[in-house]
Design an enzyme around this catalytic site. Sequence first.
Site, PDB file in Angstrom:
ATOM      1  N   LYS A 118     107.117   4.196 127.359  1.00 53.01           N
ATOM      2  CA  LYS A 118     108.004   5.114 128.079  1.00 53.01           C
ATOM      3  C   LYS A 118     108.852   4.246 129.000  1.00 53.01           C
ATOM      4  CE  LYS A 118     108.338   8.332 131.814  1.00 53.01           C
ATOM      5  NZ  LYS A 118     107.707   9.082 132.889  1.00 53.01           N
ATOM      6  N   GLY A 179     109.054  14.154 140.363  1.00 57.66           N
ATOM      7  CA  GLY A 179     108.193  14.628 141.444  1.00 57.66           C
ATOM      8  C   GLY A 179     108.832  15.651 142.364  1.00 57.66           C
ATOM      9  N   ALA A 210     110.132  14.867 133.708  1.00 54.43           N
ATOM     10  CA  ALA A 210     110.334  14.871 135.160  1.00 54.43           C
ATOM     11  C   ALA A 210     110.943  16.169 135.672  1.00 54.43           C
ATOM     12  CB  ALA A 210     111.189  13.707 135.633  1.00 54.43           C
ATOM     13  N   GLY A 211     110.474  16.539 136.840  1.00 54.50           N
ATOM     14  CA  GLY A 211     111.059  17.648 137.575  1.00 54.50           C
ATOM     15  C   GLY A 211     110.279  18.948 137.523  1.00 54.50           C
ATOM     16  N   ASN A 232     103.524  15.355 135.454  1.00 53.31           N
ATOM     17  CA  ASN A 232     102.382  14.750 136.136  1.00 53.31           C
ATOM     18  C   ASN A 232     102.115  15.450 137.468  1.00 53.31           C
ATOM     19  OD1 ASN A 232     100.518  13.089 137.446  1.00 53.31           O
ATOM     20  ND2 ASN A 232     101.468  11.202 136.850  1.00 53.31           N
ATOM     21  N   THR A 233     103.067  15.293 138.404  1.00 50.94           N
ATOM     22  CA  THR A 233     102.836  15.778 139.764  1.00 50.94           C
ATOM     23  C   THR A 233     102.541  17.272 139.826  1.00 50.94           C
ATOM     24  OG1 THR A 233     104.418  14.100 140.470  1.00 50.94           O
ATOM     25  CG2 THR A 233     103.780  15.733 142.108  1.00 50.94           C
TER      26      THR A 233
END
Lengths: 284, 77
Positions: A118, A179, A210-211, A232-233
């Site tokens: 990635k 994040g 992301a986001g 993830n977050t």
Amino acid sequence: MAHTAVTIACEEKSQPSLKVGNFELASRLVVGTGKYASYAEMAECLDASGTDCVTVAVRRERLLNTAGENILDHLDLERYTLLPNTAGCFSADDAVRVARLGRELLRDLGNKGSEWVKLEVLGDQKTLLPDPVGTIEATQRLVDDGFTVLVYSSDDPIVAKRLKDLGAASVMPAGSPIGSGQGILNANSLRICLEYLKDGDPEYPVIVDAGVGTASDVAVAMELGVDGVLLNTAIAHATDPRTMALAMRSACTAGRYAFLAGRIPRKRYATASSPESGRIHESS
Amino acid sequence: MSSNEIQTERSMIIFVNGQETQISNGHTAHDLLLDLGFETRPVAVEVNKEVIPRALLPSRVLCEHDQIEVVTLVGGG
């Protein structure tokens, strides 16, 4: 009328649903392994999410504390394909170095994830938005080096197309900054990315990376027609991460079904669902 | 003391993950992992920005001022 058999593989482990280069994944969710309160919690969340592909980062081994736990003690390498990232790299040179180190680490572990990466080449620390020039350069170098490159990009359709033309196996536009939890900020750009990337090549995998803030963001992305979501977050920092992992899994499946089913057009005014005729107050 | 022994007892400075480190002359990258207690840990080694496959670590003799990176996997997104 005969119904078409439901063949969506979102939750069917028997057949892959997400194909990226030579890699085949059962789940359309790719889940990060960072920011969890503990490795035990991470392992629970990965299990709940249904993912079979997790991202990992490459960092310096601590020189002074060799007794510390390693994340690999908590990841079943038979179950998960690792996707090493180049997070934290702000130049093509650094990203290429980190990608090669990750490949060596995973080769040594015998994990098939050694041959992909990635790729992140970041522009600045505040936004963590991708540096398009560095990203393009690193993509070219890593493709030339034999990597299957999944590249983190902005949602700029022109950059996305350039990255695909260079040989990226998947372009991964950000929904919003890493994040940030802002979800999909520019659905229109994502739609154009999808149109350009899948033009004449409908199987080309596009993954929103992301986001994501909550489950509906995953559903929105999947409904747009992306092939997968990387997050993830939103799980790791949820109040109850394991339950959020379940929510993400459901949202991914729901969004995929909705995309395949085809939503109705938006209209300005109402259309009754019940019959117009036969109402009791109608004059005969 | 023979010149050979003098040679093997000499030490040199290298940099490991940015930290100045003293090692014996003739040390290999594999010797360095042994010194650090990392030989059985999941690590990858880079010498002067070139990844050294694990199988080649015993034959990679380190030189004065070499820049070594020893990395592992951590949680990330």
